[in-house]
Scaffold this motif. Structure first.
Motif, PDB file in Angstrom:
ATOM      1  N   SER A  87      10.260  -5.062  -2.278  1.00 35.27           N
ATOM      2  CA  SER A  87       9.262  -3.986  -2.398  1.00 35.27           C
ATOM      3  C   SER A  87       8.578  -3.984  -3.755  1.00 35.27           C
ATOM      4  CB  SER A  87       9.927  -2.617  -2.190  1.00 35.27           C
ATOM      5  OG  SER A  87      10.497  -2.551  -0.909  1.00 35.27           O
ATOM      6  N   SER A 113      14.713  -3.506  -2.198  1.00 40.96           N
ATOM      7  CA  SER A 113      14.047  -3.051  -3.420  1.00 40.96           C
ATOM      8  C   SER A 113      13.328  -4.232  -4.081  1.00 40.96           C
ATOM      9  CB  SER A 113      15.096  -2.433  -4.356  1.00 40.96           C
ATOM     10  OG  SER A 113      14.569  -2.266  -5.636  1.00 40.96           O
ATOM     11  N   LYS A 121       3.502   9.094   5.945  1.00 40.92           N
ATOM     12  CA  LYS A 121       4.810   9.685   6.240  1.00 40.92           C
ATOM     13  C   LYS A 121       4.712  11.213   6.183  1.00 40.92           C
ATOM     14  CE  LYS A 121       9.632   9.206   5.142  1.00 40.92           C
ATOM     15  NZ  LYS A 121      10.643   8.678   4.267  1.00 40.92           N
ATOM     16  N   LYS A 122       4.073  11.722   5.118  1.00 46.14           N
ATOM     17  CA  LYS A 122       3.928  13.174   4.944  1.00 46.14           C
ATOM     18  C   LYS A 122       3.152  13.790   6.121  1.00 46.14           C
ATOM     19  CE  LYS A 122       1.187  14.606   1.486  1.00 46.14           C
ATOM     20  NZ  LYS A 122       0.058  15.384   1.975  1.00 46.14           N
ATOM     21  N   GLU A 123       2.166  13.065   6.631  1.00 47.10           N
ATOM     22  CA  GLU A 123       1.311  13.598   7.706  1.00 47.10           C
ATOM     23  C   GLU A 123       1.848  13.282   9.104  1.00 47.10           C
ATOM     24  OE1 GLU A 123      -1.005  15.685   7.350  1.00 47.10           O
ATOM     25  OE2 GLU A 123      -1.275  15.580   5.183  1.00 47.10           O
ATOM     26  N   LEU A 140       1.242   4.615   2.478  1.00 48.90           N
ATOM     27  CA  LEU A 140       2.446   4.786   3.311  1.00 48.90           C
ATOM     28  C   LEU A 140       3.069   6.164   3.107  1.00 48.90           C
ATOM     29  CD1 LEU A 140       4.339   1.366   3.151  1.00 48.90           C
ATOM     30  CD2 LEU A 140       3.069   2.338   5.065  1.00 48.90           C
ATOM     31  N   SER A 141       3.139   6.630   1.828  1.00 54.23           N
ATOM     32  CA  SER A 141       3.781   7.935   1.627  1.00 54.23           C
ATOM     33  C   SER A 141       2.898   9.053   2.193  1.00 54.23           C
ATOM     34  CB  SER A 141       4.162   8.176   0.162  1.00 54.23           C
ATOM     35  OG  SER A 141       3.028   8.114  -0.628  1.00 54.23           O
ATOM     36  N   PHE A 142       1.575   8.872   2.131  1.00 54.46           N
ATOM     37  CA  PHE A 142       0.673   9.867   2.740  1.00 54.46           C
ATOM     38  C   PHE A 142       0.896   9.914   4.264  1.00 54.46           C
ATOM     39  CE2 PHE A 142      -3.288  10.807   4.975  1.00 54.46           C
ATOM     40  CZ  PHE A 142      -3.630  12.040   4.430  1.00 54.46           C
ATOM     41  N   ARG A 161      11.766  -0.941   6.962  1.00 59.24           N
ATOM     42  CA  ARG A 161      10.948   0.128   6.358  1.00 59.24           C
ATOM     43  C   ARG A 161      10.419   1.087   7.441  1.00 59.24           C
ATOM     44  NH1 ARG A 161       8.352  -0.638   1.136  1.00 59.24           N
ATOM     45  NH2 ARG A 161       7.659   1.458   1.697  1.00 59.24           N
ATOM     46  N   GLN A 183       0.829  -1.220   0.000  1.00 55.59           N
ATOM     47  CA  GLN A 183       0.000   0.000   0.000  1.00 55.59           C
ATOM     48  C   GLN A 183       0.867   1.276   0.000  1.00 55.59           C
ATOM     49  OE1 GLN A 183      -3.908  -0.264   1.658  1.00 55.59           O
ATOM     50  NE2 GLN A 183      -3.313  -1.832   3.090  1.00 55.59           N
ATOM     51  N   GLU A 184       1.763   1.358  -1.005  1.00 58.88           N
ATOM     52  CA  GLU A 184       2.788   2.416  -1.010  1.00 58.88           C
ATOM     53  C   GLU A 184       2.191   3.829  -0.987  1.00 58.88           C
ATOM     54  OE1 GLU A 184       5.852   1.855  -0.453  1.00 58.88           O
ATOM     55  OE2 GLU A 184       6.173  -0.239  -1.011  1.00 58.88           O
ATOM     56  N   TYR A 185       1.071   4.044  -1.681  1.00 64.88           N
ATOM     57  CA  TYR A 185       0.483   5.392  -1.708  1.00 64.88           C
ATOM     58  C   TYR A 185       0.047   5.798  -0.299  1.00 64.88           C
ATOM     59  CZ  TYR A 185      -2.263   9.397  -3.311  1.00 64.88           C
ATOM     60  OH  TYR A 185      -2.755  10.663  -3.503  1.00 64.88           O
TER      61      TYR A 185
END
Ligand SMILES: NC(=O)c1ccc[n+]([C@@H]2O[C@H](COP(=O)([O-])OP(=O)(O)OC[C@H]3O[C@@H](n4cnc5c(N)ncnc54)[C@H](OP(=O)(O)O)[C@@H]3O)[C@@H](O)[C@H]2O)c1
Length: 175
Positions: free
Chosen positions: A160, A157, A81-83, A77-79, A126, A73-75
């Motif tokens: 992932s 990698s 991290k940003k928040e 996860l990046s959200f 991770r 669920q990479e999207y």
């Protein structure tokens, strides 16, 4: 730690946000009263979290998601991290279905570790806390003993970028 388990009671729950908002207000009170040490979410995706961030007085601290090799669920996860919201991995072993995966077995042999240790170390590297479940005392011990080796950047990698596998089939927006 106290979590809202799912954003919706069912996939087409039209009132879901009002219910989440009410739950969250009560959880904020519990946190402010010192009755729980942390409050958070589970199975919330970015589009479920965004409206809550607009109304919450206290931001969610954790989002517990299905996360494992083959379903990262990479999207989301990046959200997170940003928040600044910590992801936590449920079913980090893919409910044991990943244990006998050929790619996992091959790489675990390279690192001379068990397959479970490889899967947990991957998530740990991770930066994702894990909550594996086992009925067996031996496997519980195995599941906290995965820090004595390091997976190389290339192998991280590789793990992932594997095609999707061992997804539970559970999703907040789908039946
Ligand atoms: N928030 C949510 O919506 C949500 C959803 C699902 C799960 N969870 C939570 O996540 C936690 C773990 O999830 P899960 O139980 O679904 O999946 P899991 O931890 O990925 O897998 C558990 C399975 O793996 C086996 N196992 C455990 N350690 C092992 C090892 N070292 N070697 C071989 N097999 C091993 C267990 O069998 P044995 O017991 O026989 O060892 C069990 O069959 C639980 O606490 C659960 O409550 C949360």
């Amino acid at each position: 730690m106290y979590l809202v388990h799912w954003p919706k009671s069912c996939a087409d729950d039209k009132e879901w946000f009002e219910k989440v908002k009410q739950s969250w207000e009560l959880m904020e009170e519990l946190y402010e009263q010192g009755r729980v040490k942390a409050i958070g979410l589970s199975n919330f995706l970015p589009h479920h979290i965004k409206p809550l961030l607009e109304t919450a007085r206290i931001r969610p601290m954790v989002d517990q998601l299905e996360l494992h090799v083959g379903y990262m669920q990479e999207y989301a996860l990046s959200f997170l991290k940003k928040e600044g919201i910590l992801p936590q991995a449920w079913s980090p072993l893919g409910r044991a279905k990943l244990i006998n995966d050929k790619t996992v077995s091959k790489m675990a042999a390279k690192y001379k570790c068990t397959n479970a240790a490889l899967l947990l170390r991957y998530l740990n590297q991770r930066g994702i806390p894990v909550i594996p479940k086992s009925k067996s005392k031996e496997r519980m011990k195995e599941n906290i003993d995965f820090l004595n080796f390091r997976i190389s950047d290339d192998d991280m990698s590789y793990l992932s970028c594997l095609p999707e596998r061992c997804w539970s089939g559970e999703h907040p927006d789908e039946e």
